[in-house]
Scaffold this active site. Structure first.
Site: not given
Ligand SMILES: *Cc1c(COP(=O)(O)O)cnc(C)c1O
Length: 387
Positions: A75-76, A155, A183, A203-205, A244, A330
Site C-alpha cells: 500500500a505504500t 490505522n 485498514q 494491502s494484503a498483509h 514482473t 511506521c
Molecule cells: C499498513 C498501512 C499502509 C502501508 O501498507 P504496506 O503494504 O505495509 O506498504 C498504508 N496505509 C495504512 C493506513 C496502513 O495501515
C-alpha cells in the site's frame, strides 16, 4: 526453555498469514513458478490465470471491475502512485491538493514531496474523534484543487471517515478523490463504485495475506482516472506498474480477499465483541483511562487508550507477554509522539501514555482477558514506581 509466545494484539501493523492463504500460495513458488507475462508457454499461462483469478477476487470484494485493479508492492507504493501519479497528471501552476493531517506517512510524505514540486497542500485537522467531514473537505477546496486524499479508516485510532460523502463533494467539482482503504478492507463494507471512489489503496498483509503485495483501484469509467506512473520498464499492469508480478503474493492476496468476502462480516462482529470486552475489563479495573477515536464510527478491532500517568513504553516493558504498540509501527521506530494523537488535541505526555490494541482473526477471548490482566498489573506497577 523457549520463552512463552507473546499475545499478538498489533493487527494494524500486520497480521499472520491465514494457513488457507498460505496453502493457496505454496504451489506458485515451486511447481507453478512461471512468469505471468510469458505468453508463449504453459508456465506463463498458468501464472497468468492465477493472477487473473486473484484480480477477480479482489475486484469482487470491493465492487470493482477486475481491470481497475493494479497490483503493487504494497500500500505504500499504491498510495504513492495514487497521490503523486494523480497530482502530476494534473500539474498546473498553483495546483492544490487536500489531505488530512492524520493520514499514514505513505500519503503524507508524497504530499510533502508534491510541495517541493510546486503544488500547495492543505492538511485538514480532524475533529476531536479523528473524523474528517465532507463539509471540512468542501470548505478547503479551491478552483485549483486537483486531488483530495482522505483515508477510509485510521490505522492508529480506527476512526472511519465518510468517504462516500467526500467522494460526492469531489465529484461535483470534477476533483479526483483517493482513499487509503488499507485498514478498512475486509473489516467494514467497501464498495468502490457505490461510494464513488476514484482511487483506493489496499494491502494484503493487513487482512491475513502476505507482506509485499498491494493494489490500487483506478476508476476506468465516469471518469477514467489518468495517472503518471512512478516506474517505467515494460507494459505490465496497463503501463501503470511495470515489473514482473509477484505471482505467489498476488495469489495470496486473492485468497485473503475471498476469505474476507465470505467471512469478514461474521469475523468483524466477533472481533468488535472482543474489543468491547477488552475495554470493559480495562476500564473496570484501572482508573484514568480514556479512549481515542470515534465512539461508534470505528474499526471493529481497534482500541486506542490513553492511560494517565503511565507512559506507554514503561507499561509495555512491564508487559512483555503482550505485543501491542504505541503509535503506529511506521513511526514507532522514531521517538516522536503520534502525529495522530497530537492532531486530536492530546498533549505530548498524553500521546506518549497511549497504547494501541489491534485485535483480529486469531485473537481469542482468553487472550483478551490475559491481556487486560497484564495491562492492569503493569499500569499499577508503573504508577507506583513514579510516585
Ligand atoms: C499498513 C498501512 C499502509 C502501508 O501498507 P504496506 O503494504 O505495509 O506498504 C498504508 N496505509 C495504512 C493506513 C496502513 O495501515
Amino acid at each position: 526453555m523457549t520463552p512463552k509466545r507473546p499475545i499478538y494484539l498489533d493487527y494494524h501493523a500486520t497480521t499472520p498469514v491465514d494457513p488457507r492463504v498460505f496453502e493457496a500460495m505454496r504451489p506458485y513458488f515451486t511447481e507453478h513458478f512461471g512468469n505471468a507475462a510469458s505468453a508463449s508457454h504453459a508456465f506463463g499461462w498458468r501464472a497468468e490465470a492465477a493472477v487473473t483469478a486473484a484480480r477477480e477476487a479482489i475486484a469482487r470484494l470491493v465492487g470493482a471491475n477486475p481491470r481497475e485493479i493494479v497490483f503493487t508492492s504494497g500500500a505504500t507504493e499504491a498510495d504513492n502512485l495514487a497521490v503523486l501519479g494523480a497530482a502530476r497528471a494534473r500539474q498546473t501552476p498553483g495546483a492544490h491538493v487536500v489531505t488530512s493531517a492524520i493520514e499514514h506517512p505513505a500519503v503524507l510524505d508524497p504530499c510533502r514531496r508534491l510541495e517541493t514540486e510546486g503544488f500547495s497542500v492543505t492538511y485538514l485537522p480532524p475533529d476531536a474523534h479523528g473524523l474528517t467531514s465532507a463539509a471540512a473537505v468542501a470548505e478547503a477546496l479551491t478552483q485549483e484543487t486537483v486531488l483530495v486524499s482522505v483515508m477510509a479508516a485510521n490505522n492508529e485510532i480506527g476512526t472511519l471517515n465518510p468517504v462516500g460523502e467526500i467522494a460526492r463533494v469531489c465529484k461535483e467539482r470534477g476533483i479526483v478523490f483517493h482513499t487509503d482503504a488499507v485498514q478498512a478492507l475486509g473489516k467494514v463494507p467497501l464498495d468502490v463504485h457505490g461510494l464513488g471512489l476514484d482511487l483506493a489503496s489496499f494491502s494484503a498483509h493487513k487482512l491475513c495475506g502476505p507482506k509485499g503485495v498491494g493494489a490500487l483501484f483506478v476508476r476506468a469509467v465516469n471518469p477514467r482516472v489518468r495517472l503518471v506512473p512512478l516506474l517505467f520498464g515494460g507494459g505490465h499492469e496497463r503501463g501503470l506498474r511495470p515489473g514482473t508480478l509477484d505471482v505467489p503474493g498476488i495469489v495470496g492476496f486473492g485468497a485473503a480477499a475471498d476469505l474476507a468476502r465470505t467471512e469478514g462480516e461474521v469475523e468483524s462482529r466477533r472481533v468488535a465483541g472482543l474489543r468491547d470486552r477488552l475495554w470493559e475489563r480495562l476500564r473496570g479495573r484501572a482508573d484514568g483511562l480514556s479512549r481515542n477515536g470515534h465512539p461508534s464510527l470505528c474499526l471493529p478491532g481497534n482500541l486506542n487508550v490513553t492511560i494517565a500517568g503511565a507512559p506507554a513504553d514503561a507499561v509495555m516493558s512491564n508487559a512483555r507477554d503482550l505485543a501491542v504498540s504505541s503509535g503506529s509501527a511506521c513511526t514507532s521506530a522514531s521517538a516522536e509522539p503520534s502525529h495522530v494523537l497530537l492532531a486530536l488535541g492530546r498533549t505530548r505526555a498524553e500521546a506518549e501514555a497511549s497504547i494501541r490494541f489491534g485485535l483480529g482473526r486469531f485473537t481469542t477471548e482468553e487472550e483478551v482477558d490475559r491481556a487486560a490482566d497484564e495491562i492492569v498489573r503493569a499500569v499499577a506497577k508503573v504508577r507506583a514506581e513514579r510516585k
